[in-house]
Design an enzyme around this catalytic site. Structure first.
Site, PDB file in Angstrom:
ATOM      1  N   LEU A 250      -4.838   4.962   0.183  1.00 25.94           N
ATOM      2  CA  LEU A 250      -4.007   4.712   1.356  1.00 25.94           C
ATOM      3  C   LEU A 250      -4.902   4.185   2.468  1.00 25.94           C
ATOM      4  O   LEU A 250      -6.099   4.492   2.518  1.00 25.94           O
ATOM      5  CB  LEU A 250      -3.320   6.003   1.836  1.00 25.94           C
ATOM      6  CG  LEU A 250      -2.251   6.635   0.944  1.00 25.94           C
ATOM      7  CD1 LEU A 250      -1.776   7.948   1.558  1.00 25.94           C
ATOM      8  CD2 LEU A 250      -1.074   5.694   0.734  1.00 25.94           C
ATOM      9  N   ASP A 251      -4.319   3.410   3.374  1.00 24.52           N
ATOM     10  CA  ASP A 251      -5.072   2.954   4.539  1.00 24.52           C
ATOM     11  C   ASP A 251      -5.532   4.161   5.356  1.00 24.52           C
ATOM     12  O   ASP A 251      -4.916   5.231   5.320  1.00 24.52           O
ATOM     13  CB  ASP A 251      -4.206   2.053   5.422  1.00 24.52           C
ATOM     14  CG  ASP A 251      -3.841   0.748   4.735  1.00 24.52           C
ATOM     15  OD1 ASP A 251      -4.555   0.358   3.792  1.00 24.52           O
ATOM     16  OD2 ASP A 251      -2.838   0.132   5.135  1.00 24.52           O
ATOM     17  N   LYS A 252      -6.578   3.960   6.116  1.00 25.55           N
ATOM     18  CA  LYS A 252      -7.156   5.050   6.901  1.00 25.55           C
ATOM     19  C   LYS A 252      -6.131   5.711   7.815  1.00 25.55           C
ATOM     20  O   LYS A 252      -6.081   6.937   7.927  1.00 25.55           O
ATOM     21  CB  LYS A 252      -8.328   4.511   7.724  1.00 25.55           C
ATOM     22  CG  LYS A 252      -9.013   5.555   8.591  1.00 25.55           C
ATOM     23  CD  LYS A 252     -10.184   4.956   9.352  1.00 25.55           C
ATOM     24  CE  LYS A 252     -10.852   6.000  10.239  1.00 25.55           C
ATOM     25  NZ  LYS A 252     -12.007   5.421  10.981  1.00 25.55           N
TER      26      LYS A 252
ATOM     27  N   THR B  14      -2.851   5.644   7.546  1.00 27.46           N
ATOM     28  CA  THR B  14      -1.633   6.062   6.846  1.00 27.46           C
ATOM     29  C   THR B  14      -1.851   7.453   6.272  1.00 27.46           C
ATOM     30  O   THR B  14      -2.886   7.728   5.678  1.00 27.46           O
ATOM     31  CB  THR B  14      -1.289   5.078   5.715  1.00 27.46           C
ATOM     32  OG1 THR B  14      -1.123   3.771   6.264  1.00 27.46           O
ATOM     33  CG2 THR B  14      -0.010   5.489   5.005  1.00 27.46           C
TER      34      THR B  14
ATOM     35  N   HIS C 201      -1.935  -3.745   2.827  1.00 27.32           N
ATOM     36  CA  HIS C 201      -1.141  -3.662   4.067  1.00 27.32           C
ATOM     37  C   HIS C 201       0.278  -4.215   3.894  1.00 27.32           C
ATOM     38  O   HIS C 201       0.908  -4.647   4.861  1.00 27.32           O
ATOM     39  CB  HIS C 201      -1.830  -4.426   5.208  1.00 27.32           C
ATOM     40  CG  HIS C 201      -3.190  -3.917   5.541  1.00 27.32           C
ATOM     41  ND1 HIS C 201      -4.055  -4.589   6.383  1.00 27.32           N
ATOM     42  CD2 HIS C 201      -3.860  -2.797   5.150  1.00 27.32           C
ATOM     43  CE1 HIS C 201      -5.189  -3.917   6.490  1.00 27.32           C
ATOM     44  NE2 HIS C 201      -5.090  -2.826   5.752  1.00 27.32           N
TER      45      HIS C 201
END
Length: 423
Positions: free
Chosen positions: A172-174, A176, A272
Site C-alpha cells: 500500500l502507499d505510505k 494509505t 496510485h
C-alpha cells in the site's frame, strides 16, 4: 581488487599455480551476463530492492549506472531502479565490475521491545499460511533512500511460531491505511502472488472524496502511465500509451454536496490507480494533494491526512477456503466520518463475486441515472414556481443540463477504445 586481468595474455594454465586458476575461474564467472527469473517471493518489489535481497554485494550506484547505460534489462526492455517487477519476468544483469570489491551486506537492525510490540499490535488475522496487518497511515510498506522505518523492517517481529519471517505479497502507499497480506512461507507467498497477479483477489477500499459524482455506481476505465519528469513517482491519464486501468466506485453516503463517502474497487493494479482515477473524474480523495492539489482539502475540523483505507481483502487461501478480512478505520478517518455526520454502520456494501457487467450495462445505468437527475430538477423548478405563484410549463427543460467533469472524464476512454477496435 582482483589480480586477474581478462585482457592480458598470461600464458598457459600449466604455468599457473592451482590457486590462480581458481581465481581466474571465479573472475570469469563474474564476467558472464546473468539472467534471473523473478520469483513469486519478489512480486511487486522495486528493482533496487530485488538487488538488495538477492545480490546485496552490488552497490546502488552500479545498479543506477547499468540502468542509465541500458545494460540492465527486464524482459529485454530498459528498466530503472525504481520500476516494479512481476513474477515470471526475466532480469538481465550485466557482468559485475571485478576490479571493485564487493560490499558487505548490512545485517538487519535488531528491533526494540517497543517496535516488536507495535508490529504485533497491527495483526488482525493470523493462521498457518497468512498474517494480515492493519497498516497505519504514514508507515511505508518498504524502505527507500529516505525511509528508515517501514513495515518490511518490522517483519522479524511477526515470525511467531514460523521458521522464517513473513513475506510481503502486495503493498500500500505510505499514506494509505488498511489491510496488507503477509505470507508465512515461500509456498504461501507463491500461492497468494498468483491470486493477485491473476486478479482473483478482491480488494475493497473506503475513501472520502470531494464533491459528489453524478453517477452513484460507476466504472472508470482510463489508461495510466508514469508522468514524464516525475521520476516515476507520479501517474497520469494517458490515452495513447498508458496501460489499461479500471476502477469501480460506489457512493456509500453523501455529506451534502461538500463530500461523499465511497467504496472503491481496483480491477487492475497500477500505481496510485484509485487516486488518479478519482481525481480524473473531478472528485479527488480528501487529503490527496499530490493529485487533487489545493482542491483536495476540506476546511474546518477535517484532517488533512489521506482519506483512503484498504477496508477489506478477500482472497483464496492455500487450505481451500476464502480468506476474508476487514480492517478498522484509522483515527483521523473515523473522526471525519463522525464530523460529516455519516453512518459508519452502512459502509460494507454487498460484494459481488465477479466484476459488474460490461459497457452496455454501465451505459444503461448511466442513462437511467441521468434521466432521474433531469426529472428531479424539473420537480425542483416546479416546486419553486408554485411557491412564487408563477405558472410552470410541464415538459422537458429548454436547455440540456451540462455534464459534470466526472461524466466527461468517464467518457475519455471511449475514443481510445473505438480506435483500438478499428485497428
Amino acid at each position: 581488487m582482483s589480480k586477474f586481468d581478462p585482457t592480458a595474455d598470461s600464458g598457459s594454465d600449466a604455468e599457473k599455480p592451482q590457486g590462480d586458476r581458481k581465481e581466474q575461474k571465479q573472475a570469469l564467472k563474474s564476467l558472464d551476463v546473468r539472467q534471473f527469473t523473478i520469483s513469486a517471493d519478489d512480486e511487486d518489489i522495486r528493482v533496487d530492492r530485488w538487488f538488495k535481497r538477492n545480490m546485496p554485494d552490488i552497490p546502488f550506484n552500479m545498479i543506477s549506472r547499468w540502468a542509465r547505460t541500458g545494460q540492465l534489462r527486464l524482459d529485454g526492455k530498459r528498466v530503472s531502479p525504481g520500476d516494479r517487477i512481476v513474477a515470471g519476468q526475466v532480469l538481465r544483469v550485466p557482468p559485475a565490475e571485478i576490479e571493485r570489491p564487493g560490499r558487505v551486506p548490512k545485517p538487519r537492525k535488531e528491533l526494540s521491545e517497543d517496535e516488536i510490540a507495535f508490529a504485533q499490535e497491527l495483526v488482525i488475522h493470523k493462521d498457518k499460511a497468512a498474517i494480515v496487518v492493519n497498516k497505519p497511515p504514514g508507515l511505508a510498506t518498504q524502505g527507500g533512500s529516505k525511509t528508515s522505518t517501514h513495515l518490511d523492517g518490522l517483519l522479524d517481529a511477526l515470525t511467531f511460531d514460523a521458521a522464517t519471517r513473513p513475506k510481503l505479497v502486495h503493498r500500500l502507499d505510505k499514506d494509505t491505511s488498511g489491510a496488507i497480506l503477509l505470507a508465512r512461507s515461500a509456498g504461501a507467498a507463491s500461492f497468494f502472488s498468483k491470486r493477485f497477479s491473476g486478479r482473483t483477489a478482491r480488494k475493497v477500499y473506503w475513501a472520502i472524496v470531494m464533491g459528489v459524482p453524478e453517477i452513484a455506481d460507476g466504472m472508470i476505465d482510463l489508461p495510466l502511465s508514469k508522468q514524464p519528469g516525475s521520476g516515476g513517482e507520479k501517474m497520469h491519464v494517458d490515452e495513447e500509451n498508458g496501460q489499461p486501468a479500471k476502477s469501480r466506485y460506489r457512493i456509500i453516503e453523501r455529506a451534502g454536496n461538500r463530500a461523499c463517502w465511497v467504496e472503491l474497487q481496483p480491477f487492475t493494479g497500477r500505481t496510485h490507480q484509485l487516486r488518479v482515477h478519482m481525481a480524473a473524474i473531478g472528485h479527488p480523495i480528501v487529503g490527496d494533494g499530490k493529485y487533487g492539489g489545493k482542491d483536495a482539502f476540506l476546511t474546518g475540523a477535517i484532517s488533512r491526512k489521506m482519506h483512503l483505507h484498504a477496508r477489506r481483502l478477500k482472497i483464496d487461501h492455500p487450505d481451500g477456503h476464502k480468506l476474508d478480512v476487514k480492517a478498522d478505520l484509522p483515527e483521523h478517518f473515523a473522526e471525519t466520518v463522525e464530523n460529516l455526520g455519516l453512518d459508519l454502520s452502512i459502509g460494507d456494501l454487498p460484494l459481488e463475486e465477479k466484476a459488474p457487467g460490461g459497457k452496455a450495462v454501465r451505459k444503461q445505468k448511466s442513462r437511467a441515472h441521468a434521466k432521474q437527475i433531469r426529472k428531479d430538477k424539473r420537480g425542483e423548478r416546479r416546486a419553486r414556481g408554485e411557491q412564487a405563484g408563477k405558472p410552470v410549463k410541464a415538459g422537458k427543460p429548454s436547455k440540456r443540463p451540462r455534464p459534470s467533469a466526472g461524466k466527461a472524464s468517464h467518457k475519455k476512454a471511449l475514443p481510445h477504445k473505438a480506435k483500438q477496435r478499428k485497428r
